[in-house]
Design an enzyme around this catalytic site. Sequence first.
Site, PDB file in Angstrom:
ATOM      1  N   ASP A   1      13.243  -3.096   6.623  1.00 24.57           N
ATOM      2  CA  ASP A   1      13.420  -2.801   8.049  1.00 24.57           C
ATOM      3  C   ASP A   1      13.708  -4.037   8.888  1.00 24.57           C
ATOM      4  O   ASP A   1      14.642  -4.057   9.686  1.00 24.57           O
ATOM      5  CB  ASP A   1      12.147  -2.126   8.596  1.00 24.57           C
TER       6      ASP A   1
ATOM      7  N   GLY B   1      -3.468  10.900 -12.957  1.00 26.43           N
ATOM      8  CA  GLY B   1      -4.517  11.916 -12.891  1.00 26.43           C
ATOM      9  C   GLY B   1      -5.636  11.584 -11.926  1.00 26.43           C
ATOM     10  O   GLY B   1      -6.808  11.856 -12.197  1.00 26.43           O
TER      11      GLY B   1
ATOM     12  N   ARG C   1       2.292  -0.265   3.211  1.00 32.02           N
ATOM     13  CA  ARG C   1       1.737  -0.518   4.547  1.00 32.02           C
ATOM     14  C   ARG C   1       1.780   0.734   5.422  1.00 32.02           C
ATOM     15  O   ARG C   1       0.788   1.117   6.018  1.00 32.02           O
ATOM     16  CB  ARG C   1       2.511  -1.660   5.192  1.00 32.02           C
TER      17      ARG C   1
ATOM     18  N   ASP D   1       8.270  -0.416  -1.006  1.00 30.05           N
ATOM     19  CA  ASP D   1       7.615   0.695  -0.304  1.00 30.05           C
ATOM     20  C   ASP D   1       8.415   1.993  -0.332  1.00 30.05           C
ATOM     21  O   ASP D   1       7.864   3.065  -0.067  1.00 30.05           O
ATOM     22  CB  ASP D   1       7.336   0.318   1.154  1.00 30.05           C
TER      23      ASP D   1
ATOM     24  N   ARG E   1      10.390 -14.853   6.347  1.00 29.03           N
ATOM     25  CA  ARG E   1      10.473 -14.105   7.596  1.00 29.03           C
ATOM     26  C   ARG E   1      10.717 -15.124   8.708  1.00 29.03           C
ATOM     27  O   ARG E   1       9.895 -16.001   8.942  1.00 29.03           O
ATOM     28  CB  ARG E   1       9.196 -13.299   7.823  1.00 29.03           C
TER      29      ARG E   1
ATOM     30  N   THR F   1      12.923  -3.185  -1.122  1.00 31.99           N
ATOM     31  CA  THR F   1      11.517  -3.135  -0.735  1.00 31.99           C
ATOM     32  C   THR F   1      10.789  -2.191  -1.676  1.00 31.99           C
ATOM     33  O   THR F   1      11.323  -1.131  -2.019  1.00 31.99           O
ATOM     34  CB  THR F   1      11.327  -2.660   0.722  1.00 31.99           C
TER      35      THR F   1
ATOM     36  N   ASP G   1      10.534   3.139   1.773  1.00 34.74           N
ATOM     37  CA  ASP G   1      10.433   3.800   3.076  1.00 34.74           C
ATOM     38  C   ASP G   1      11.707   3.698   3.913  1.00 34.74           C
ATOM     39  O   ASP G   1      11.684   3.991   5.110  1.00 34.74           O
ATOM     40  CB  ASP G   1       9.263   3.218   3.868  1.00 34.74           C
TER      41      ASP G   1
ATOM     42  N   GLY H   1       9.811  -9.333   2.417  1.00 34.63           N
ATOM     43  CA  GLY H   1       9.053  -9.325   1.173  1.00 34.63           C
ATOM     44  C   GLY H   1       9.963  -9.196  -0.029  1.00 34.63           C
ATOM     45  O   GLY H   1      10.937  -8.440  -0.012  1.00 34.63           O
TER      46      GLY H   1
ATOM     47  N   ARG I   1     -16.805   1.232  -7.926  1.00 38.45           N
ATOM     48  CA  ARG I   1     -16.114  -0.049  -7.922  1.00 38.45           C
ATOM     49  C   ARG I   1     -14.830   0.063  -7.097  1.00 38.45           C
ATOM     50  O   ARG I   1     -14.261   1.145  -6.949  1.00 38.45           O
ATOM     51  CB  ARG I   1     -15.751  -0.488  -9.346  1.00 38.45           C
TER      52      ARG I   1
END
Length: 328
Positions: free
Chosen positions: A108, A191, A177, A133, A77, A131, A135, A16, A252
Amino acid sequence: MKESAVKKIAVLTSGGDSPGMNAALRAVVRTANYYDIECYGVREGYNGLINGDFLKMGPRSVKNIINQGGTILKSARSMEFKTKEGRQKAYDHCVRLGIDGLVCIGGDGTFTGAKIFNEEFGIRVIGIPGTIDNDIFGTDNTIGYDTALNTAMEAIDKIRDTATSHNRVFFVEVMGRDAGFIALNSGLATGALDILIPERKDSIDELFTNFRNAEKTGKASSIVVVAEGEKLANVYELAEKTKQEFPDYDIRVAILGHMQRGGSPSCADRVLASRLGYGAVTGLMEGQNNVMAGMRSNDLVYTPIEEAIKKHNEINKDLLLISEILAI
């Protein structure tokens, strides 16, 4: 610096995209040029490595890209790279060009491919964590995380204007993810009444209790931030269950989606990418191999790729408590 352990390197972006990948590419190319190392860009990640889609790059090849999101090398990928035959093709192209070092920008999956490629064929590899994320273990922040976080925050701020105007409850899904870093920090910064992340075992009863407590304090509108990897339920199911429990609520759902992956990188991401791009090249020159360049406590560090992909950055539990206290 003593004589370099590499003479020709290639750089690719895989998986990504994330804001700042171009800034990292720019740093890799220009650092290599500074130290008289030939540098090739590989188009479309590991697919380009397999297909021999190499582009010789110099300082002017990366002009005016530090402020651009995405990746000028494109990303993909590659299923074929997961096969021994595909990796053999990639190696043959590297041999043809004399490539003896590979810089892989991604997450990863990118690092797993780089590790296997190195172990099978011996070409030095070094990873740069790109990335949103956040992570990846071995670095305080990954390239793109700060930009994505600010994008999410700005979007939630805008959603709050509507929520407040109409006394609505909004469930906002952000990317992540398997990691709740964007959800936790954007929720705290905006908040949010509640923040649901995959690292914590959430319960629907706790969510309903937070709504009831909000009613008691006079809150007429609320934001709930949900990480896309939340295990309790998806954002639509959460909204439906809440509607059943509180039929008078005007509810919503907003899914921010891939807008979080795009856009011009923030100052923090541009600086991080520049430092890691430089660190990747100098690391290869020094003989580093099968490692990821990262920043910890503002220092450049190298972490074995195996550690980077097996371990994960941990959520700061203090932030969870702070977000609950400040949501009153």
